[in-house]
Design an enzyme around this catalytic site. Structure first.
Site, short mmCIF file in Angstrom:
data_model
loop_
_atom_site.label_atom_id
_atom_site.label_comp_id
_atom_site.label_asym_id
_atom_site.label_seq_id
_atom_site.Cartn_x
_atom_site.Cartn_y
_atom_site.Cartn_z
N ARG A 101 33.53 38.90 43.50
CA ARG A 101 34.05 37.91 44.39
C ARG A 101 35.08 39.23 44.76
O ARG A 101 34.52 38.50 46.75
CB ARG A 101 34.53 37.01 44.23
CG ARG A 101 34.62 35.89 43.16
CD ARG A 101 35.61 35.13 42.13
NE ARG A 101 37.19 34.29 42.14
CZ ARG A 101 37.64 33.34 42.05
NH1 ARG A 101 38.28 33.68 40.51
NH2 ARG A 101 39.28 33.90 43.03
N CYS A 150 45.50 36.50 44.86
CA CYS A 150 44.32 36.46 44.19
C CYS A 150 43.58 34.93 45.03
O CYS A 150 42.85 35.88 46.16
CB CYS A 150 44.71 35.70 42.53
SG CYS A 150 45.83 34.59 42.67
#
Length: 311
Positions: free
Chosen positions: A201, A262
């Site tokens: 990601r 995050c």
């Protein structure tokens, strides 16, 4: 006479918690400060499991359940943003947690360390002084320590004083944008952005779990996937020396301030906790970007080039 300190470090082992619960159980008749286990079970939105279900299936006896999807800023378009001080106080009161209780936050046995650091950080950010993280519930179960199941037992609600949020623990979108814009420039302050998302990601090769959200990373950020700070078998935090080695290998400078990020501000706190556990850097110079990637990818403009993907 000094009160006997039950738990000495921020991370506690299953054995330490079991012994502390024997000495100071979270019973209503116990008017002294108690040790209260607080379950922070939570799964990603693309996971069919629900925290409340695994709490009902198996939990530490007399544990309370902190719902990470409900004790939030409900006016925010982003998930899991810190609640208001009043909302936080109401939630703690409904859980029957007193200001002087020692709270030990724990995760699911299925995932190991995951969302407990976020909930523990939330308590600390609102000034609850006696907070610890169990390292971890998977080991608690594996070691055969007592558990219970079924519906909650009722707790005596109590008024919890409305606290003051410690703004020094939280990084805003504007603050992070300034750091990203300054990345690699002469005279930049040198604040480091640590991104706890999985590498796929971060590089932009894999999609985000939230539909329609671009993957990639912020300029100048360092990828420290949160799984890297955990033991692959036990899913507990790695020993201090291994954590230090990891941060050194990633090029994290302990002398400079850090902002952890995050997906939605949950696993970022696992990185902040690992830094603290390793004694790596100054904990007072570590912030968590509350909105994290979910806010970032929705708020930056394509023309700003603030979402980078590796070729």
């Amino acid at each position: 006479m000094e009160p006997r300190r039950n738990l000495s470090s921020y991370l506690v082992t299953p054995t330490e918690l079991a012994e502390a619960l024997k000495k100071s159980p979270p019973t209503p008749i116990n008017s002294d400060p108690r040790v209260v286990p607080l379950c922070a079970a939570w799964f990603l939105p693309n996971d069919s499991r629900k925290g409340i279900d695994v709490f009902r299936q198996q939990r530490i006896p007399k544990a309370r359940f902190f719902d990470l999807d409900k004790v939030i800023d409900k006016r925010s378009p982003y998930p899991h943003m810190l609640p208001s001080a009043r909302t936080f106080a109401e939630a703690m009161g409904e859980l029957g947690i007193r200001k002087d209780d020692t709270v030990v936050v724990y995760d699911t046995k299925e995932l190991g360390i995951f969302s407990a650091p976020r909930v523990a950080w939330t308590l600390r950010a609102f000034g609850h002084s006696k907070v610890h993280i169990l390292n971890n519930f998977k080991l608690w179960v594996d070691e055969g320590l007592p558990t219970e199941s079924g519906e909650f037992y009722s707790v005596d609600c109590n008024p919890y004083p409305i606290p003051q949020l410690d703004e020094g623990k939280v990084a805003s979108f504007e603050e992070v944008k300034e750091v990203a814009n300054d990345a690699n420039k002469e005279g930049a302050e040198g604040i480091q952005l640590l991104d706890a998302r999985p590498n796929g990601r971060f590089t932009g090769k894999d999609p985000e779990p939230r539909e329609g959200l671009s993957s990639g990373h912020m300029p100048g950020s360092i990828n420290v996937p949160f799984s890297a700070v955990l033991d692959p078998e036990t899913k507990a935090f790695l020993p201090k020396d291994q954590l230090r080695k990891l941060f050194e290998e990633k090029g994290v400078d302990p002398s400079k301030p850090i902002i952890a990020s995050c997906g939605t501000g949950v696993t970022a706190v696992a990185i902040a906790t690992a830094l603290e556990e390793a004694g790596y850097g100054d904990p007072s110079k570590v912030k968590v970007y509350d909105g994290s990637w979910t806010e970032w990818a929705q708020r930056v403009q394509p023309s700003e080039n603030l979402i980078l993907k590796d070729e």
